[in-house]
Scaffold this motif. Sequence first.
Motif, PDB file in Angstrom:
ATOM      1  N   ALA A  45      10.085  14.388  -0.214  1.00  0.00           N
ATOM      2  CA  ALA A  45      10.149  15.127   1.061  1.00  0.00           C
ATOM      3  C   ALA A  45       8.745  15.533   1.504  1.00  0.00           C
ATOM      4  CB  ALA A  45      11.052  16.351   0.903  1.00  0.00           C
ATOM      5  N   ILE A  46       7.977  16.095   0.568  1.00  0.00           N
ATOM      6  CA  ILE A  46       6.612  16.514   0.912  1.00  0.00           C
ATOM      7  C   ILE A  46       5.747  15.290   1.215  1.00  0.00           C
ATOM      8  CG2 ILE A  46       4.489  17.547  -0.047  1.00  0.00           C
ATOM      9  CD1 ILE A  46       6.452  19.678   0.601  1.00  0.00           C
ATOM     10  N   TYR A  47       5.907  14.246   0.377  1.00  0.00           N
ATOM     11  CA  TYR A  47       5.074  13.045   0.562  1.00  0.00           C
ATOM     12  C   TYR A  47       5.242  12.487   1.986  1.00  0.00           C
ATOM     13  CZ  TYR A  47       3.290   8.314   0.293  1.00  0.00           C
ATOM     14  OH  TYR A  47       2.596   7.163   0.552  1.00  0.00           O
ATOM     15  N   PHE A  48       6.506  12.305   2.413  1.00  0.00           N
ATOM     16  CA  PHE A  48       6.713  11.662   3.711  1.00  0.00           C
ATOM     17  C   PHE A  48       6.359  12.602   4.871  1.00  0.00           C
ATOM     18  CE2 PHE A  48       9.132   8.615   1.117  1.00  0.00           C
ATOM     19  CZ  PHE A  48       8.562   7.443   1.586  1.00  0.00           C
ATOM     20  N   GLU A  49       6.541  13.901   4.653  1.00  0.00           N
ATOM     21  CA  GLU A  49       6.128  14.856   5.697  1.00  0.00           C
ATOM     22  C   GLU A  49       4.611  14.757   5.913  1.00  0.00           C
ATOM     23  OE1 GLU A  49       6.988  18.962   4.767  1.00  0.00           O
ATOM     24  OE2 GLU A  49       6.347  19.644   6.761  1.00  0.00           O
ATOM     25  N   SER A  81       0.837  -1.199   0.000  1.00  0.00           N
ATOM     26  CA  SER A  81       0.000   0.000   0.000  1.00  0.00           C
ATOM     27  C   SER A  81       0.876   1.255   0.000  1.00  0.00           C
ATOM     28  CB  SER A  81      -0.910  -0.057   1.235  1.00  0.00           C
ATOM     29  OG  SER A  81      -1.422   1.192   1.532  1.00  0.00           O
ATOM     30  N   LEU A  82       1.933   1.253   0.808  1.00  0.00           N
ATOM     31  CA  LEU A  82       2.860   2.393   0.856  1.00  0.00           C
ATOM     32  C   LEU A  82       3.502   2.615  -0.516  1.00  0.00           C
ATOM     33  CD1 LEU A  82       4.676   4.513   2.283  1.00  0.00           C
ATOM     34  CD2 LEU A  82       6.171   2.608   2.956  1.00  0.00           C
ATOM     35  N   LEU A 128      10.465   2.407   9.034  1.00  0.00           N
ATOM     36  CA  LEU A 128      11.554   1.491   8.697  1.00  0.00           C
ATOM     37  C   LEU A 128      12.025   1.643   7.256  1.00  0.00           C
ATOM     38  CD1 LEU A 128      13.042  -0.751  10.264  1.00  0.00           C
ATOM     39  CD2 LEU A 128      11.366  -2.378   9.367  1.00  0.00           C
ATOM     40  N   LYS A 129      11.119   2.001   6.360  1.00  0.00           N
ATOM     41  CA  LYS A 129      11.469   1.911   4.929  1.00  0.00           C
ATOM     42  C   LYS A 129      11.571   3.246   4.203  1.00  0.00           C
ATOM     43  CE  LYS A 129      11.494  -2.581   5.250  1.00  0.00           C
ATOM     44  NZ  LYS A 129      12.770  -3.280   5.451  1.00  0.00           N
ATOM     45  N   GLU A 130      11.240   4.352   4.863  1.00  0.00           N
ATOM     46  CA  GLU A 130      11.297   5.650   4.158  1.00  0.00           C
ATOM     47  C   GLU A 130      12.675   5.897   3.545  1.00  0.00           C
ATOM     48  OE1 GLU A 130      10.389   9.187   6.479  1.00  0.00           O
ATOM     49  OE2 GLU A 130      11.313  10.474   4.966  1.00  0.00           O
ATOM     50  N   SER A 131      13.713   5.734   4.340  1.00  0.00           N
ATOM     51  CA  SER A 131      15.052   6.075   3.823  1.00  0.00           C
ATOM     52  C   SER A 131      15.432   5.147   2.671  1.00  0.00           C
ATOM     53  CB  SER A 131      16.093   6.021   4.938  1.00  0.00           C
ATOM     54  OG  SER A 131      16.163   4.715   5.453  1.00  0.00           O
ATOM     55  N   LYS A 132      15.026   3.896   2.735  1.00  0.00           N
ATOM     56  CA  LYS A 132      15.349   2.955   1.652  1.00  0.00           C
ATOM     57  C   LYS A 132      14.604   3.342   0.383  1.00  0.00           C
ATOM     58  CE  LYS A 132      16.353  -1.428   2.783  1.00  0.00           C
ATOM     59  NZ  LYS A 132      17.816  -1.318   2.937  1.00  0.00           N
ATOM     60  N   LEU A 133      13.332   3.708   0.509  1.00  0.00           N
ATOM     61  CA  LEU A 133      12.559   4.096  -0.672  1.00  0.00           C
ATOM     62  C   LEU A 133      13.128   5.365  -1.303  1.00  0.00           C
ATOM     63  CD1 LEU A 133       9.004   3.322   0.726  1.00  0.00           C
ATOM     64  CD2 LEU A 133      10.003   2.257  -1.326  1.00  0.00           C
TER      65      LEU A 133
END
Length: 272
Positions: free
Chosen positions: A189-193, A173-174, A207-212
């Motif tokens: 940046a905007i998406y994850f904020e 889903s992410l 856990l996965k933001e930085s990897k994506l």
Amino acid sequence: MRVAILGLGIIGSAWADNLRADGDTVTCWNRTSKGAPGEKPDPAAAILGAELIILVVADPPAVESVLTQLLPALRPGQILMQSSTVDAACNRACAQAIAPTGALFLEGPFTGSKPAALARQTVFYMGGDQAILERARPALSRLAKAILHIGPVGMAASLKLAMNVNIALVAQSLCESLRLARAGGISDAIYFEALKLNASKSGVVDLKESKLRAQDWSPQFSLKHMHKDLNLAVKDVSVRLPLLESVRTIYAAGMAAGWNEDDFIGLMRLMP
Ligand code: NAP
């Protein structure tokens, strides 16, 4: 404590290093020699004198193979904790197989991938006798942020598979939501904020933001193991889980692409 770790993959090697750093006597074994401290040439040699034996290998066939090698060497009172993610039937068969040796069985699947194992933040789902768990707890508590007693042997395996189904579906889903945002010209940046302020934020995002964002597909938890877990989850279960069925085809496509050893979040590449 004298602890034997059988399986020095991502998780077993992290646990062995942490227990050794605590001053425990750690012997270990891996199918393919890793030259690790305390490593022995076979499982029987590795468990000699161990009070707690932790088995953490790939899948049910690997568990069965190591167990066959172990059985003649197991001694009364030794605790064998089976931590590989398998189905409930596999763990119940292990418990039955070791009973005649006088050794004691604990089921101990866990959650928390490589960063958690390194940082002693594993969460164990324990199945089996509470009194056996209490004997193992001093060592386990130094690897874990929580130890949950789930019930009789088999229940912890079932819970673990249910949790991994949830993680796989949330992760898919992410990926789809991120792909949609990128297609709309929205920066990561905007998406994850925005996501962190949204009701759908999850531990998977943490856990996965930085990897994506970095397209870093190095494994914390490999695609092949999540694929294995989704297949185990549907085995022997009569309930119909439509979203899981759909996600299993996505995992099969990732395996067919040869991404077996990559992190499961690397399935993002299926949506270029
Ligand atoms: P991994 O890095 O892929 O390591 C797998 C281990 O299993 C290696 O030591 C491998 O030996 C061994 N193995 C494979 N087939 C075998 C066989 N037939 N006989 C004996 N040993 C065999 O796996 P991992 O990430 O540490 O995961 C281990 C288990 O924990 C899996 O069941 C996984 O689903 C579960 N788990 C992992 C995580 C995670 O985030 N990594 C989280 C929760 C649960 P070789 O080195 O010789 O191949």
